[in-house]
Enzyme design. Structure first.
Site, PDB file in Angstrom:
ATOM      1  N   LYS A   1       0.796  -1.223   0.000  1.00 24.43           N
ATOM      2  CA  LYS A   1       0.000   0.000   0.000  1.00 24.43           C
ATOM      3  C   LYS A   1       0.835   1.283   0.000  1.00 24.43           C
ATOM      4  O   LYS A   1       1.876   1.351   0.618  1.00 24.43           O
ATOM      5  CB  LYS A   1      -0.923   0.046   1.230  1.00 24.43           C
ATOM      6  CG  LYS A   1      -2.043  -0.955   1.234  1.00 24.43           C
ATOM      7  CD  LYS A   1      -2.975  -0.836   0.047  1.00 24.43           C
ATOM      8  CE  LYS A   1      -3.793   0.442   0.061  1.00 24.43           C
ATOM      9  NZ  LYS A   1      -4.727   0.501   1.198  1.00 24.43           N
TER      10      LYS A   1
ATOM     11  N   GLU B   1      -6.438  12.804   2.413  1.00 22.45           N
ATOM     12  CA  GLU B   1      -7.597  12.368   3.208  1.00 22.45           C
ATOM     13  C   GLU B   1      -7.757  13.211   4.465  1.00 22.45           C
ATOM     14  O   GLU B   1      -8.876  13.538   4.879  1.00 22.45           O
ATOM     15  CB  GLU B   1      -7.435  10.904   3.605  1.00 22.45           C
ATOM     16  CG  GLU B   1      -7.511   9.942   2.441  1.00 22.45           C
ATOM     17  CD  GLU B   1      -7.052   8.555   2.858  1.00 22.45           C
ATOM     18  OE1 GLU B   1      -7.892   7.750   3.272  1.00 22.45           O
ATOM     19  OE2 GLU B   1      -5.829   8.284   2.803  1.00 22.45           O
TER      20      GLU B   1
END
Ligand code: ARG
Length: 497
Positions: A320, A327
């Site tokens: 990832k 965000e």
């Protein structure tokens, strides 16, 4: 300055260390003896404050942040008092020295806060009085914490608004640089309803955010202007019988104006509400920008490669690379909006003039400015280093269907009413999708189109045809870049002034 942001448990305990309840609690006479346990209003009271009251009441953990502005305001107040004969020169120098000493203690983190220092104003005055006795006890002449706190907050916000403008300007500058770098080369689908609509230059897309940030700059300039009114001299609510000179204080603190109405001066927090709105809307803009970074950096879009230093990994999933900066910029909009909504609710029922409810102005304001500043810094860093993936963007933009409007406009240019042209092209697109036939072939077979209509479907053709001033193609981009550079220059001139 001490680290005003930390509010550790230990520090908190020092505020809790108010006298024990019950017989041990010092009587007011005892308070008289030990000025460290004396409140500002002790004369009127037979009993000292309860711990529970102090715990609810203290604002020191957060208004310490106003220390610098409190000292600045006090110096101007003292000069004014001396100028109208309420302090002798000796007293003025004594207090000024004590204020310098307080500043040095605060900077060196040696300032000893006392349990009864309910707020920064109390702490400073107490310490000045400890240092210079009777002269110090004259510091608060003609002044109330009501006009003092309004003054401090206005001084703070006037300065911080400038720094928010600077941070907004820095993000705009990076976005403009990136827009210039990708110039005419990079284009991507423009979206409506998050469905591909018409291709636009990446530069055009980036500049759209720059204009929104430009309006934030204007709002923060207005925040600075709104804060630029001195309330000092309003006293608790009605001014004073003493020969105060509020104009002199306003001038010496560099305010553009002084208050016109003392009741308004101490009860007005419009400047806080407006700053909270300016913060909320700016954070909403960052949230929308962040949302695009999240989408575009996904494998599904693949339009952006995130820089390592502005991405995070997963504790469990080794592959990832996450867009946490974007965000968080998006997520933090919630708290800033909440701060605005909460503070408006605080204000709505308040009669004139000062009410203690107004102490609730500081935490949301500080939090909003901090949150916005951190988000701006991180997004600026991210956009400075992010890598646009031009191939992916162009491939997504060059699908035949994004030229549908150009095909309809081709017919319009040859006399077909737009609504009919729209229907003709719409039917071709439907056939193409249903029968899995490339649109080029259907256009070729359609007698209303000449051979030149094929050019419209060539890669990059549609974006080049967006020629309207302010539109998404290379022709209007030239003028837009000139206009945006002028915007940045105007902002820079404001910052330099
Ligand atoms: N800590 C207070 C505030 O933030 C200062 C003003 C207190 N005034 C008063 N009358 N108790 O608003």
């Amino acid at each position: 300055m001490p680290d005003l942001e930390t509010e550790g448990e230990d520090e908190r305990r020092t505020y809790r260390a108010t006298p024990e309840p019950g017989p041990e609690r010092p009587a007011p006479e005892a308070q008289e003896r030990g000025s460290r346990t004396r409140t500002l209003w002790h004369g009127r009271f037979a009993q000292g404050p309860a711990d529970a009251l102090m715990d609810l009441s203290v604002s020191l953990p957060f208004d310490r942040r106003l220390a610098h502005d409190d000292l600045h305001g006090s110096r101007a107040h003292v000069d004014m008092l001396a100028s109208v004969g309420l302090l002798t020169e000796a007293e003025r120098f004594a207090i000024a020295d004590a204020l310098d000493r307080v500043e040095a203690e605060l900077n060196g983190e040696t300032f000893a806060f006392a349990p009864t220092d309910e707020d920064i104003h109390t702490a400073v005055e107490r310490r000045v009085t400890e240092l210079v006795g009777d002269a110090g006890a004259k510091l608060h002449t003609g002044r109330s914490r009501n006009d003092q706190v309004a003054l401090d907050l206005r001084l703070w916000l006037r300065r911080e608004a400038r720094s928010v403008v600077l941070r907004l300007h820095d993000l705009q500058t990076v976005l403009v640089r990136r827009a210039q770098e990708c110039g005419d080369d990079d284009y991507l689908p423009g979206y409506t309803h998050l469905q591909r609509a018409q291709p636009v230059l990446l530069a055009h897309h980036l500049l759209a955010h720059v204009w929104a940030l430009g309006r934030d700059v204007e709002r923060w300039q207005a925040v600075a202007a709104r804060a630029d009114v001195s309330p000092l001299g309003a006293g608790a609510l009605a001014g004073s019988s003493l020969p105060l000179d509020p104009d002199r204080v306003a001038r010496s603190l560099g305010f553009a104006h002084r208050f016109e109405n003392s009741l308004d001066a101490v009860s007005d927090r419009d400047f806080v509400a407006e700053a909270l709105f300016a913060a909320a809307l700016a954070q909403v803009h960052l949230s929308r920008l962040g949302e695009e970074v999240v989408l575009w950096s996904s494998e599904e879009f693949g339009f952006l490669r995130l820089p390592d230093e502005f991405s995070t990994g997963s504790s469990m999933l080794p592959q990832k690379k996450n867009p946490d900066v974007a965000e968080l910029a998006r997520g933090k909009a919630g708290r800033v909006i909440g701060g605005l909504a909460g503070f408006l609710a605080t204000l709505k029922g308040l009669p004139l003039a000062y009410n203690r409810d107004l102490q609730e102005d500081k935490e949301p304001l500080f939090d909003a400015v901090d949150t916005l500043t951190l988000s701006l810094l991180a997004l600026t860093g991210l956009f400075d280093a992010v890598e646009p993936v031009g191939d992916r963007m162009r491939a997504a933009a060059d699908v035949e269907t994004t030229a549908a409007t150009d095909l309809a406009e081709y017919l319009v240019e040859r006399g077909t009413p737009f609504r009919q042209a729209h229907a003709v092209v719409g039917a071709l697109v439907r056939q193409s999708l249903e029968r899995r036939i490339p649109l080029t072939e259907l256009v070729e077979a359609e007698p209303r189109f000449g051979a030149d209509a094929q050019d419209l479907l060539a890669p990059g053709a549609a974006v080049r045809r967006r020629t309207t001033p302010g539109g998404g193609g290379p022709v209007p981009l030239v003028a837009q870049l000139v206009a945006v550079r002028e915007l940045l220059a105007r902002e820079q001139a404001w910052l330099d002034a």
